[in-house]
Design an enzyme around this catalytic site. Structure first.
Site, PDB file in Angstrom:
ATOM      1  N   CYS A 117       0.878  -1.203  -0.074  1.00 39.36           N
ATOM      2  CA  CYS A 117       0.095  -0.382   0.058  1.00 39.36           C
ATOM      3  C   CYS A 117       0.946   1.171   0.053  1.00 39.36           C
ATOM      4  O   CYS A 117       1.499   1.429  -0.891  1.00 39.36           O
ATOM      5  CB  CYS A 117      -1.057   0.158   1.362  1.00 39.36           C
ATOM      6  SG  CYS A 117      -2.529   0.913   0.840  1.00 39.36           S
ATOM      7  N   HIS A 208      -3.348  -4.766   1.836  1.00 37.89           N
ATOM      8  CA  HIS A 208      -2.630  -5.125   3.092  1.00 37.89           C
ATOM      9  C   HIS A 208      -2.667  -6.517   3.345  1.00 37.89           C
ATOM     10  O   HIS A 208      -3.816  -7.139   3.563  1.00 37.89           O
ATOM     11  CB  HIS A 208      -3.345  -4.224   4.129  1.00 37.89           C
ATOM     12  CG  HIS A 208      -3.022  -2.849   4.209  1.00 37.89           C
ATOM     13  ND1 HIS A 208      -2.086  -2.288   5.143  1.00 37.89           N
ATOM     14  CD2 HIS A 208      -3.615  -2.122   3.524  1.00 37.89           C
ATOM     15  CE1 HIS A 208      -2.439  -1.171   5.264  1.00 37.89           C
ATOM     16  NE2 HIS A 208      -3.105  -0.649   3.963  1.00 37.89           N
ATOM     17  N   GLU A 210      -1.205  -8.322   5.602  1.00 37.35           N
ATOM     18  CA  GLU A 210      -1.153  -8.703   7.247  1.00 37.35           C
ATOM     19  C   GLU A 210      -2.501  -8.171   7.971  1.00 37.35           C
ATOM     20  O   GLU A 210      -2.636  -8.775   8.977  1.00 37.35           O
ATOM     21  CB  GLU A 210      -0.058  -7.488   7.868  1.00 37.35           C
ATOM     22  CG  GLU A 210      -0.624  -6.185   8.194  1.00 37.35           C
ATOM     23  CD  GLU A 210      -0.615  -5.331   6.954  1.00 37.35           C
ATOM     24  OE1 GLU A 210      -0.699  -5.670   5.671  1.00 37.35           O
ATOM     25  OE2 GLU A 210      -1.116  -4.017   7.203  1.00 37.35           O
TER      26      GLU A 210
END
Ligand code: GLN
Length: 234
Positions: A117, A208, A210
């Site tokens: 990002c 993202h 994560e």
């Protein structure tokens, strides 16, 4: 399995790892996060430039996400780096005001890096409305907040067959990749447009990874891009 250890290539550091310090810039909330209170982390004050040679691990932005990465790197040593999400304009300003731009650029030039990002924005050759130049590690043009504002953030399945099947992407005020250069490999698409790209040792995604439980993309980066052994295989 024992893992080879190699010193980070920050500005003339000798070939030994020494105590690892991890820095996370931008969002201070890691200190209060229940799972991540690593004692050897320090957050630089904006006004005090840091000597480049004192930095072993550098995580820019990303709040808790950045802290997770910093924690992991601090424990494992530095072979590769993730530049997580955050706010690219703030991250670039902080890099300059803390004196960390040069060591980070040196790392990006020589070591495996995954940008997610805002991290992708930092790695790009061109992006709009930024106060400072990007690193230009991947030949692409990026439109910041290309999907709209925070309320237009979304999650969906992306197409990344060489990485994993049915990978979910969480797009938070995500950038859109508007142009890729000839030397850039697109490894992930969403609705026919690139969302994951790679140029040599540097990979970047607009979403993202994560924020889901799925670690296959991280494992892919560690294994395929960085040429290391992922933690779960050791
Ligand atoms: N919109 C942010 C920027 O332009 C990126 C958002 C994110 O990293 N989730 O820097």
């Amino acid at each position: 399995m024992a893992r080879p250890s190699r010193a980070p290539s920050f500005a003339g550091r000798p070939d030994s790892l020494g105590p690892v310090r991890a820095l996370t810039l931008e969002q201070p909330e890691w200190t209060g996060h229940k799972d991540f209170v690593p004692p050897d982390m320090a957050r630089p004050r904006e006004t005090e430039p840091l000597p480049a040679e004192s930095v072993d691990t550098l995580v820019i932005g990303g709040g808790v996400a950045g802290s997770c990465v910093a924690y992991w790197l601090a424990r494992e040593g530095i072979e590769a780096m993730v530049l997580p999400g955050g706010e690219s304009s703030t991250m670039l300003r902080l890099l300059d005001s803390t004196g960390l731009r040069a060591p980070l650029e040196a790392f990006v030039r020589t070591r495996p890096v995954l940008g997610t990002c805002a991290g992708l924005i930092l790695l790009s050759r061109e992006a709009d409305r930024l106060p400072r130049p990007t690193f230009g590690a991947i030949d692409m043009t990026v439109e910041r907040n290309g999907w709209g504002r925070q309320v237009h953030s979304f999650e969906d399945t992306i197409d990344a067959p060489t990485v994993a099947r049915d990978l979910r992407g969480v797009f938070i005020r995500a950038p859109r990749i508007r142009r890729v250069g000839k030397g850039v490999e697109v490894f992930a698409n969403y609705q026919g447009e690139p969302v994951g790209v790679r140029q040599g040792r540097v990979a970047a995604i607009t979403f993202h990874p994560e924020l889901t439980e799925d670690r296959r993309l991280h494992a892919w980066f560690v294994r395929e891009v960085a040429g290391l052994i992922p933690a779960e295989a050791r």
